[in-house]
Design an enzyme around this catalytic site. Structure first.
Site: not given
Ligand code: NBP
Length: 512
Positions: A17, A37, A79-80, A132-133, A204, A207-208, A211-212, A477
């Site tokens: 993302m 990171r 990561k959330a 989203s997307g 959001k 939305h998800n 989506e499910y 009750h």
């Molecule tokens: P991920 O959810 O897979 O997270 C990976 C990223 O988080 C990497 O850049 C990683 O750094 C970093 N990270 C982690 Br894990 N722990 C960390 C920490 N303690 N400090 C700093 N950085 C940290 O990435 P994503 O799939 O791009 O999604 C990002 C967000 O967007 C999430 O919340 C996800 O739920 C949401 N989202 C994703 C999508 C999708 O289609 N993927 C769609 C919509 C929303 P590193 O490289 O050093 O490990």
């Protein structure tokens, strides 16, 4: 590397993302300071992608903070969960100031966003925005659901409107985001201010959840065509292709048509979908939606059913074993001997009616949540920003936009004249499909639960009278009476009394 404040915005987290949203912002003329990171990922990204001057690679958060113009706007896409709090704490150490806007664009739980906004209030303006997307959306135009302090939104608005997907102002149809590699100017952006604190992340999450259920309904339509009519993947793909030119026109139907017609790379004589293991994963947002529905007492049964359907799919080994012992009606292929085209149309109607119920549940949840959190949500605008960019984008969303534009206090989507009319037209076929699924032993939990929702919602009287009798019998009750005002509670001394005595109880009932 930057040694002065040159960037318009910062972005932390260069996974799927983050990388794509950074490039999208750069394409729209914003200079983006980026940090990850693991530094190597940032270096490779810059080496691979840097559009002329658009990105500023930063090896430390201190460098990132120094590189951004004030008031700083910093997007977090990690990561959330706990990682978001860690990054925010590190940002404080790196020099983020009270006027800086720190935006969490991940899939964070809305209550975390509410907490974070309060907790960090003296040290930064914390803001939450759903995005989203997926990968392509982030790169070429996502749907964005921002929530937080309205003053922060004024600063973020130009970026959000620039990078969001665009739809045609009149038809609501998604526009191409890029023509000949250049971003398209014009169109209505798929973003709008949703509300304070966690409102954006809440919407959001809904939305998800939708989506499910959207995906599950499509899966059931596929399963019914396959099980009742013995149709093969590419044939079913063609049906979805046709459906995509009508009321069901949507991203998910379109990709379903593609997926079903995709040949398998290992066995090119076969189709990929037939080789994909039938166990679905999940990342939690559907579960959050369902848990929230239970917490608020809103009957979002189809959304929850879609989550349970994934849980059921995950029990692969158990299901394989059970299939040897638990017998249902014999599954002939094809088991349906009537008119094939008529049955396909009936499945389409069942899908459309169920989809109306699923969205009705999602909007019912948002209606309740706004009371709980004192938000004022604009449902027409929410439906409008889902018309493009996001996974549930669909022609259908224009109809929802129209419904809430006609009546912004609409109690339930099914009561809108258009949707009510569609259900009236489709319900005989919907019931036929649910009956056929039951009679032939084909699992169709989403179609069935949506119909149960419809029939439950339209019932002036449900069997909860008996349930209240049972609760009063075993647990005292109490119950309300049809011949007494609401809020007046009664209890009967069951059945030990030869002549039952009714007691009027002040206050409300309780118990299980
Ligand atoms: P991920 O959810 O897979 O997270 C990976 C990223 O988080 C990497 O850049 C990683 O750094 C970093 N990270 C982690 Br894990 N722990 C960390 C920490 N303690 N400090 C700093 N950085 C940290 O990435 P994503 O799939 O791009 O999604 C990002 C967000 O967007 C999430 O919340 C996800 O739920 C949401 N989202 C994703 C999508 C999708 O289609 N993927 C769609 C919509 C929303 P590193 O490289 O050093 O490990």
């Amino acid at each position: 590397m930057a040694n002065q404040a040159v960037a318009d915005v910062g972005l932390i987290g260069l996974a799927v993302m983050g990388e794509n949203l950074a490039l999208n912002m750069a394409d729209h003329g914003f200079k983006v300071a980026v940090y990850n990171r693991t530094t190597e990922i940032m270096r490779k990204f810059i080496a691979r992608e840097n559009p002329p001057g658009g990105l500023v690679g930063c090896e430390t958060l201190k460098e990132l903070v120094a590189a951004i113009k004030k008031p700083r706007k910093i997007i977090i896409l990690v990561k959330a969960g706990g990682a978001v709090d860690k990054v925010v704490q590190q940002l404080f150490e790196a020099g983020v100031e009270a006027d800086d806007i720190v935006v969490d664009c991940g899939n964070s739980l809305w209550t975390d966003t509410i907490r974070r906004e309060k907790e960090y209030a003296s040290r930064c303006k914390f803001f939450g925005s759903g995005v989203s997307g997926g990968e392509l959306g982030a790169r070429f135009g996502p749907s964005m659901m921002p929530g937080g302090d309205p003053d922060s939104w004024r600063h973020l608005n130009p970026i959000w409107e620039a990078v969001a997907a665009k739809v045609d102002a009149k038809t609501g149809k998604p526009l191409e985001s890029y023509v000949a590699g250049k971003p398209v100017i014009g169109g209505v952006p798929c973003t709008t201010y949703i509300g304070p604190n966690g409102a954006g992340h809440y919407v959001k999450m809904i939305h998800n959840g939708i989506e499910y259920i959207d995906m599950q309904l499509i899966g059931e339509a596929y399963s019914l065509m396959s099980n009742l009519l013995g149709m093969k993947a590419p044939e079913i793909g063609k049906v979805f292709e046709q459906w995509n030119s009508g009321d069901l026109d949507s991203y998910l139907i379109q990709i379903t048509a593609d997926i079903l017609q995709q040949r398998d790379p290992v066995h090119p004589e076969g189709y990929l979908v037939d080789y994909v293991l039938d166990t679905a994963g999940q990342k939690g947002t559907g579960k959050w939606t369902s848990t929230n529905a239970l917490d608020m007492g809103i009957p979002a049964n189809s959304i929850a059913e879609a989550v349970f359907a994934r849980c059921m799919s995950a029990l692969k080994e158990e299901r394989v074993e059970a299939s040897k012992h638990l017998k249902g009606p014999p599954l002939l292929s094809p088991s349906y001997t009537g008119n094939r085209e008529e049955l396909i149309n009936a499945i389409r109607d069942a899908l459309y009616c169920s989809k109306i119920c699923a969205y009705a549940q999602g909007f019912q949840l948002m209606r309740e949540a706004q009371k709980e959190y004192k938000w004022v949500l604009n449902f027409a605008e929410i439906a409008a920003i889902w018309r493009g960019g996001c996974i549930i984008r669909a022609r259908f969303l224009q109809k929802i936009t129209d419904a809430y534009t006609r009546n912004k206090s609409l109690v339930n989507l099914m009561l809108d004249p258009y949707f009510n009319g569609q259900i009236q037209q489709g319900q005989a076929n919907w019931r036929k499909i649910v009956s056929l699924a039951a009679a032939n032993g084909v699992a169709a939990p989403a179609f069935m639960s949506a119909l149960a929702y419809y029939d439950g919602y339209r019932s002036a009287r449900l069997p909860a009278n008996l349930l209240q009798g049972q609760r009063d019998y075993f647990g005292a009750h109490t119950y309300e009476r049809t011949d007494a005002p609401r809020g007046k509670f009664f209890h009967l001394d069951w059945p030990e009394q030869t002549r039952p005595q009714i007691t009027i109880i002040p206050g409300s009932g309780g118990g299980h």
